[in-house]
Write a protein that holds these residues in place. Structure first.
Motif, PDB file in Angstrom:
ATOM      1  N   TRP A  36       0.858  -1.182   0.000  1.00  0.00           N
ATOM      2  CA  TRP A  36       0.000   0.000   0.000  1.00  0.00           C
ATOM      3  C   TRP A  36       0.896   1.234   0.000  1.00  0.00           C
ATOM      4  O   TRP A  36       1.884   1.292   0.741  1.00  0.00           O
ATOM      5  N   TYR A  37       0.496   2.204  -0.800  1.00  0.00           N
ATOM      6  CA  TYR A  37       1.236   3.446  -0.951  1.00  0.00           C
ATOM      7  C   TYR A  37       0.238   4.586  -0.852  1.00  0.00           C
ATOM      8  O   TYR A  37      -0.963   4.393  -1.075  1.00  0.00           O
ATOM      9  N   ASP A  46       4.390   7.580  -1.480  1.00  0.00           N
ATOM     10  CA  ASP A  46       5.250   6.946  -0.484  1.00  0.00           C
ATOM     11  C   ASP A  46       4.717   5.585  -0.068  1.00  0.00           C
ATOM     12  O   ASP A  46       3.508   5.351  -0.063  1.00  0.00           O
ATOM     13  N   LEU A  47       5.624   4.740   0.340  1.00  0.00           N
ATOM     14  CA  LEU A  47       5.239   3.436   0.860  1.00  0.00           C
ATOM     15  C   LEU A  47       4.572   3.598   2.224  1.00  0.00           C
ATOM     16  O   LEU A  47       5.057   4.330   3.080  1.00  0.00           O
ATOM     17  N   VAL A  48       3.466   2.894   2.400  1.00  0.00           N
ATOM     18  CA  VAL A  48       2.825   2.813   3.712  1.00  0.00           C
ATOM     19  C   VAL A  48       3.176   1.488   4.377  1.00  0.00           C
ATOM     20  O   VAL A  48       3.607   1.440   5.528  1.00  0.00           O
ATOM     21  N   GLY A  56       6.445 -11.814   6.406  1.00  0.00           N
ATOM     22  CA  GLY A  56       7.127 -10.601   6.807  1.00  0.00           C
ATOM     23  C   GLY A  56       6.517  -9.387   6.149  1.00  0.00           C
ATOM     24  O   GLY A  56       5.990  -9.452   5.036  1.00  0.00           O
ATOM     25  N   SER A  57       6.588  -8.296   6.832  1.00  0.00           N
ATOM     26  CA  SER A  57       6.026  -7.052   6.341  1.00  0.00           C
ATOM     27  C   SER A  57       6.861  -5.885   6.834  1.00  0.00           C
ATOM     28  O   SER A  57       7.616  -6.009   7.800  1.00  0.00           O
ATOM     29  N   ASP A  58       6.739  -4.787   6.140  1.00  0.00           N
ATOM     30  CA  ASP A  58       7.431  -3.561   6.517  1.00  0.00           C
ATOM     31  C   ASP A  58       6.434  -2.421   6.554  1.00  0.00           C
ATOM     32  O   ASP A  58       5.487  -2.403   5.770  1.00  0.00           O
ATOM     33  N   TYR A  59       6.689  -1.484   7.440  1.00  0.00           N
ATOM     34  CA  TYR A  59       5.809  -0.343   7.589  1.00  0.00           C
ATOM     35  C   TYR A  59       6.612   0.951   7.599  1.00  0.00           C
ATOM     36  O   TYR A  59       7.723   0.991   8.133  1.00  0.00           O
ATOM     37  N   ALA A  60       6.010   1.989   7.047  1.00  0.00           N
ATOM     38  CA  ALA A  60       6.583   3.314   7.219  1.00  0.00           C
ATOM     39  C   ALA A  60       6.512   3.661   8.699  1.00  0.00           C
ATOM     40  O   ALA A  60       5.621   3.188   9.422  1.00  0.00           O
ATOM     41  N   ASP A  61       7.441   4.491   9.149  1.00  0.00           N
ATOM     42  CA  ASP A  61       7.443   4.867  10.568  1.00  0.00           C
ATOM     43  C   ASP A  61       6.105   5.469  10.981  1.00  0.00           C
ATOM     44  O   ASP A  61       5.626   5.223  12.094  1.00  0.00           O
ATOM     45  N   SER A  62       5.494   6.199  10.095  1.00  0.00           N
ATOM     46  CA  SER A  62       4.219   6.855  10.406  1.00  0.00           C
ATOM     47  C   SER A  62       3.077   5.860  10.567  1.00  0.00           C
ATOM     48  O   SER A  62       2.046   6.188  11.152  1.00  0.00           O
ATOM     49  N   ALA A  63       3.261   4.658  10.038  1.00  0.00           N
ATOM     50  CA  ALA A  63       2.207   3.647  10.077  1.00  0.00           C
ATOM     51  C   ALA A  63       2.400   2.618  11.189  1.00  0.00           C
ATOM     52  O   ALA A  63       1.448   1.916  11.549  1.00  0.00           O
ATOM     53  N   LYS A  64       3.588   2.529  11.696  1.00  0.00           N
ATOM     54  CA  LYS A  64       3.879   1.505  12.706  1.00  0.00           C
ATOM     55  C   LYS A  64       3.003   1.683  13.938  1.00  0.00           C
ATOM     56  O   LYS A  64       2.854   2.771  14.457  1.00  0.00           O
ATOM     57  N   GLY A  65       2.420   0.569  14.365  1.00  0.00           N
ATOM     58  CA  GLY A  65       1.582   0.590  15.551  1.00  0.00           C
ATOM     59  C   GLY A  65       0.146   1.005  15.300  1.00  0.00           C
ATOM     60  O   GLY A  65      -0.691   0.877  16.197  1.00  0.00           O
ATOM     61  N   ARG A  66      -0.131   1.519  14.108  1.00  0.00           N
ATOM     62  CA  ARG A  66      -1.499   1.953  13.797  1.00  0.00           C
ATOM     63  C   ARG A  66      -2.104   1.207  12.627  1.00  0.00           C
ATOM     64  O   ARG A  66      -3.322   0.988  12.586  1.00  0.00           O
TER      65      ARG A  66
END
Length: 121
Positions: A36-37, A46-48, A56-66
């Motif tokens: 998702w972008y 930007d990558l979300v 495995g998955s990766d998150y933008a810092d702004s998305a982590k935890g939410r």
């Protein structure tokens, strides 16, 4: 050619939640990475979050935890659960398959048309 169609966007108040869906016209298991972008007004895309076929998955810092990305291979659908939304999350959200970051932008042969998320105060 697999086509991707996003849905689930809309207007929500800050602190609320939305779940975006990205339905593929074919099997998503052929892709290595699904993501998702988002692109806000005047901003680059930007990558979300992304999720790999091997796990495995990766998150933008702004998305982590939410935000949480997930897939349902039986439905050929990728989801993005977004909680505790903030006004700065306002953007058009796109899903894409096997996107690569090159020369400052994300590139993919498989982009959806986008779904607008608007978060109000």
């Amino acid at each position: 050619q697999v086509h991707l169609v996003e849905s689930g966007g809309g207007l929500v108040q800050a602190g609320g939640s939305l779940k975006l869906s990205c339905a593929a016209s074919g099997s998503i298991s052929v892709f290595n990475v699904l993501g998702w972008y988002r692109q806000g007004p005047g901003n680059q895309r930007d990558l979300v979050a992304n999720i790999r076929s091997g796990g495995g998955s990766d998150y933008a810092d702004s998305a982590k935890g939410r935000f949480t990305i997930s897939t349902d291979n039986a439905k050929n659908t990728v989801y993005l659960q977004m909680n505790n939304l903030k006004p700065e999350d306002t953007a058009v959200y796109y899903c894409a398959a096997d996107a690569v970051y090159y020369r400052g932008t994300w590139h993919s042969d498989y982009w959806g048309q986008g779904t607008l998320v608007t978060v109000s105060l």
